[in-house]
Design a protein around this motif. Structure first.
Motif, PDB file in Angstrom:
ATOM      1  N   MET A   1       0.682  -1.068  -0.233  1.00 11.69           N
ATOM      2  CA  MET A   1       0.111   0.011   0.136  1.00 11.69           C
ATOM      3  C   MET A   1       0.819   1.203  -0.010  1.00 11.69           C
ATOM      4  O   MET A   1       1.703   1.317   0.701  1.00 11.69           O
ATOM      5  CB  MET A   1      -0.900  -0.038   1.305  1.00 11.69           C
ATOM      6  CG  MET A   1      -1.901   1.072   1.411  1.00 11.69           C
ATOM      7  SD  MET A   1      -1.142   2.542   2.270  1.00 11.69           S
ATOM      8  CE  MET A   1      -1.251   2.099   3.916  1.00 11.69           C
ATOM      9  N   GLU A   2       0.698   2.177  -0.984  1.00 13.82           N
ATOM     10  CA  GLU A   2       1.576   3.220  -1.107  1.00 13.82           C
ATOM     11  C   GLU A   2       0.617   4.584  -0.649  1.00 13.82           C
ATOM     12  O   GLU A   2      -0.363   4.603  -1.096  1.00 13.82           O
ATOM     13  CB  GLU A   2       1.846   3.488  -2.436  1.00 13.82           C
ATOM     14  CG  GLU A   2       2.713   2.443  -3.116  1.00 13.82           C
ATOM     15  CD  GLU A   2       2.956   2.499  -4.306  1.00 13.82           C
ATOM     16  OE1 GLU A   2       3.221   3.507  -5.018  1.00 13.82           O
ATOM     17  OE2 GLU A   2       3.076   1.612  -5.203  1.00 13.82           O
ATOM     18  N   LEU A   3       1.607   5.494  -0.052  1.00  8.33           N
ATOM     19  CA  LEU A   3       0.920   6.683   0.615  1.00  8.33           C
ATOM     20  C   LEU A   3       1.479   7.725   0.197  1.00  8.33           C
ATOM     21  O   LEU A   3       2.681   7.953   0.512  1.00  8.33           O
ATOM     22  CB  LEU A   3       0.501   6.486   2.098  1.00  8.33           C
ATOM     23  CG  LEU A   3      -0.437   7.374   2.777  1.00  8.33           C
ATOM     24  CD1 LEU A   3      -0.785   6.376   4.002  1.00  8.33           C
ATOM     25  CD2 LEU A   3       0.248   8.659   3.053  1.00  8.33           C
ATOM     26  N   TYR A   4       0.926   8.764  -0.572  1.00  9.02           N
ATOM     27  CA  TYR A   4       1.283   9.997  -0.856  1.00  9.02           C
ATOM     28  C   TYR A   4       0.825  11.139  -0.367  1.00  9.02           C
ATOM     29  O   TYR A   4      -0.413  11.122  -0.168  1.00  9.02           O
ATOM     30  CB  TYR A   4       1.427  10.183  -2.436  1.00  9.02           C
ATOM     31  CG  TYR A   4       2.223   8.867  -3.216  1.00  9.02           C
ATOM     32  CD1 TYR A   4       3.713   9.032  -3.557  1.00  9.02           C
ATOM     33  CD2 TYR A   4       1.543   7.698  -3.370  1.00  9.02           C
ATOM     34  CE1 TYR A   4       4.204   8.208  -4.324  1.00  9.02           C
ATOM     35  CE2 TYR A   4       2.231   6.922  -4.047  1.00  9.02           C
ATOM     36  CZ  TYR A   4       3.480   6.832  -4.266  1.00  9.02           C
ATOM     37  OH  TYR A   4       4.295   5.839  -5.114  1.00  9.02           O
ATOM     38  N   VAL A   5       1.379  12.186  -0.195  1.00 14.74           N
ATOM     39  CA  VAL A   5       1.031  13.443   0.143  1.00 14.74           C
ATOM     40  C   VAL A   5       0.839  14.483  -0.932  1.00 14.74           C
ATOM     41  O   VAL A   5       1.719  14.425  -1.981  1.00 14.74           O
ATOM     42  CB  VAL A   5       1.743  14.124   1.319  1.00 14.74           C
ATOM     43  CG1 VAL A   5       3.110  14.720   1.126  1.00 14.74           C
ATOM     44  CG2 VAL A   5       0.773  15.236   1.936  1.00 14.74           C
ATOM     45  N   ASP A   6      -0.118  15.022  -1.191  1.00 11.63           N
ATOM     46  CA  ASP A   6      -0.504  15.822  -2.494  1.00 11.63           C
ATOM     47  C   ASP A   6      -0.680  17.374  -2.220  1.00 11.63           C
ATOM     48  O   ASP A   6      -1.189  18.050  -1.845  1.00 11.63           O
ATOM     49  CB  ASP A   6      -1.883  15.375  -2.775  1.00 11.63           C
ATOM     50  CG  ASP A   6      -2.653  15.699  -4.091  1.00 11.63           C
ATOM     51  OD1 ASP A   6      -1.627  15.767  -5.252  1.00 11.63           O
ATOM     52  OD2 ASP A   6      -3.502  16.142  -4.422  1.00 11.63           O
ATOM     53  N   THR A   7       0.758  17.825  -2.301  1.00 10.98           N
ATOM     54  CA  THR A   7       1.063  19.185  -2.075  1.00 10.98           C
ATOM     55  C   THR A   7       2.554  19.615  -2.439  1.00 10.98           C
ATOM     56  O   THR A   7       3.296  18.899  -2.757  1.00 10.98           O
ATOM     57  CB  THR A   7       1.003  19.568  -0.433  1.00 10.98           C
ATOM     58  OG1 THR A   7       1.417  20.599  -0.137  1.00 10.98           O
ATOM     59  CG2 THR A   7       2.041  18.576   0.229  1.00 10.98           C
ATOM     60  N   ALA A   8       2.772  20.933  -2.656  1.00  7.37           N
ATOM     61  CA  ALA A   8       4.001  21.484  -2.845  1.00  7.37           C
ATOM     62  C   ALA A   8       4.530  22.525  -1.873  1.00  7.37           C
ATOM     63  O   ALA A   8       5.500  22.972  -2.079  1.00  7.37           O
ATOM     64  CB  ALA A   8       4.104  22.038  -4.261  1.00  7.37           C
ATOM     65  N   ASP A   9       3.652  22.441  -0.775  1.00  4.61           N
ATOM     66  CA  ASP A   9       4.150  23.257   0.223  1.00  4.61           C
ATOM     67  C   ASP A   9       5.212  22.438   1.154  1.00  4.61           C
ATOM     68  O   ASP A   9       4.983  21.400   1.851  1.00  4.61           O
ATOM     69  CB  ASP A   9       2.799  23.326   1.380  1.00  4.61           C
ATOM     70  CG  ASP A   9       3.113  24.362   2.580  1.00  4.61           C
ATOM     71  OD1 ASP A   9       2.228  25.136   2.659  1.00  4.61           O
ATOM     72  OD2 ASP A   9       3.872  23.868   3.150  1.00  4.61           O
ATOM     73  N   LEU A  10       6.391  23.161   1.201  1.00  3.84           N
ATOM     74  CA  LEU A  10       7.530  22.340   1.589  1.00  3.84           C
ATOM     75  C   LEU A  10       7.443  22.283   3.202  1.00  3.84           C
ATOM     76  O   LEU A  10       7.939  21.158   3.544  1.00  3.84           O
ATOM     77  CB  LEU A  10       8.908  23.338   1.394  1.00  3.84           C
ATOM     78  CG  LEU A  10       9.130  23.442  -0.081  1.00  3.84           C
ATOM     79  CD1 LEU A  10      10.472  24.329  -0.296  1.00  3.84           C
ATOM     80  CD2 LEU A  10       9.228  22.210  -0.643  1.00  3.84           C
ATOM     81  N   ALA A  11       6.767  23.003   4.029  1.00  2.00           N
ATOM     82  CA  ALA A  11       6.469  22.826   5.309  1.00  2.00           C
ATOM     83  C   ALA A  11       5.580  21.517   5.539  1.00  2.00           C
ATOM     84  O   ALA A  11       6.067  20.647   6.575  1.00  2.00           O
ATOM     85  CB  ALA A  11       6.025  24.098   6.084  1.00  2.00           C
ATOM     86  N   GLN A  12       4.729  21.680   4.919  1.00  2.00           N
ATOM     87  CA  GLN A  12       3.805  20.375   4.870  1.00  2.00           C
ATOM     88  C   GLN A  12       4.493  19.117   4.504  1.00  2.00           C
ATOM     89  O   GLN A  12       4.590  17.856   5.210  1.00  2.00           O
ATOM     90  CB  GLN A  12       2.528  20.326   3.958  1.00  2.00           C
ATOM     91  CG  GLN A  12       1.810  21.358   4.584  1.00  2.00           C
ATOM     92  CD  GLN A  12       0.533  21.526   3.606  1.00  2.00           C
ATOM     93  OE1 GLN A  12       0.281  21.011   2.790  1.00  2.00           O
ATOM     94  NE2 GLN A  12      -0.566  22.230   4.075  1.00  2.00           N
TER      95      GLN A  12
END
Ligand SMILES: O=P(O)(O)OC[C@H]1O[C@](O)(CO)[C@@H](O)[C@@H]1O
Length: 216
Positions: A1-12
């Motif tokens: 199971m792969e989990l990605y975060v969908d953002t370009a916000d570097l702090a996040q």
């Protein structure tokens, strides 16, 4: 199971990476545009934060196959482990076929039907991204669509992975694993919501309070 975060916000991204559970970061042109920085620079900064073997997903802007192929090759040189996202459609499919023959991993995005998902797989896309939340927004069932794509791939023996995109809450993440997706990508607040539960917080506060009161 792969989990990605969908953002370009570097702090996040920094925070999400520090959890040690992430398989990478997905982006799209809208997400990159919010950063108001040059594309290449933004992807470079994201890639510095994503630890190997994590992937960085980067979408082409061109609208014809030749431009998409050359953008894809350029993006591959921006950072290690870049997966190129191509928009569904004739040009995206042509580009995916050409790139997959050269061993370049692609993700066919903006997938809204099983026939589109089958074409993407035939073109050699490593992943397809159907949009759960956006399908629900227009009154259809994103869960049914994604379940049907997973089933079609099984029936047809296709190896393309399904990454559920446009996820709006933790409950949808569970729905997606129930229908058998390979991967999910979610905005950072959804990841945070997956981490937390009011009973966990209440329980921890009680442990700490009892410990303090005991004075040992
Ligand atoms: O509907 P939303 O929340 O804008 O999500 C769009 C989705 O499209 C994608 O580009 C698909 O890969 C993701 O970046 C994102 O999950």
């Amino acid at each position: 199971m792969e989990l990605y975060v969908d953002t370009a916000d570097l702090a996040q991204i920094r925070e999400a990476v520090s959890l040690g559970i992430l398989d990478g970061v997905t982006t799209n042109p809208s997400i990159i545009a919010k950063q108001k920085r040059p594309f290449k620079e933004t992807i470079g900064s994201i890639a510095e934060l994503v630890q190997a073997p994590g992937k960085v997903w980067c979408e082409v802007i061109g609208t014809d196959a030749d431009t998409m192929v050359s953008e894809a090759k350029e993006m591959q040189a921006w950072a290690p482990r870049v997966v190129v996202k191509l928009p569904m459609g004739a040009e995206g499919v042509k580009a995916a076929s050409r790139l997959s023959k050269e061993g370049i991993e692609t993700n066919m995005t903006l997938v809204y039907s099983v026939p589109q998902a089958i074409i993407a797989a035939k073109a050699g896309a490593a992943y397809v991204s159907p949009y759960l939340g956006r399908v629900d927004d227009v009154g259809w069932s994103g869960e049914a669509l994604i379940g049907d794509i997973v089933q079609a791939y099984k029936d047809l023996g296709m190896n393309t992975k399904v990454i559920a995109a446009s996820i709006r809450g933790p409950r949808q993440v569970l729905d997606m694993f129930r229908v058998g997706v390979d991967a999910v990508t979610m905005a950072y607040p959804v990841l945070e919501a997956m981490l937390n539960h009011p009973m966990t917080e209440i329980g921890l506060n009680r442990f700490l309070q009892d410990w303090k009161e005991a004075g040992i």
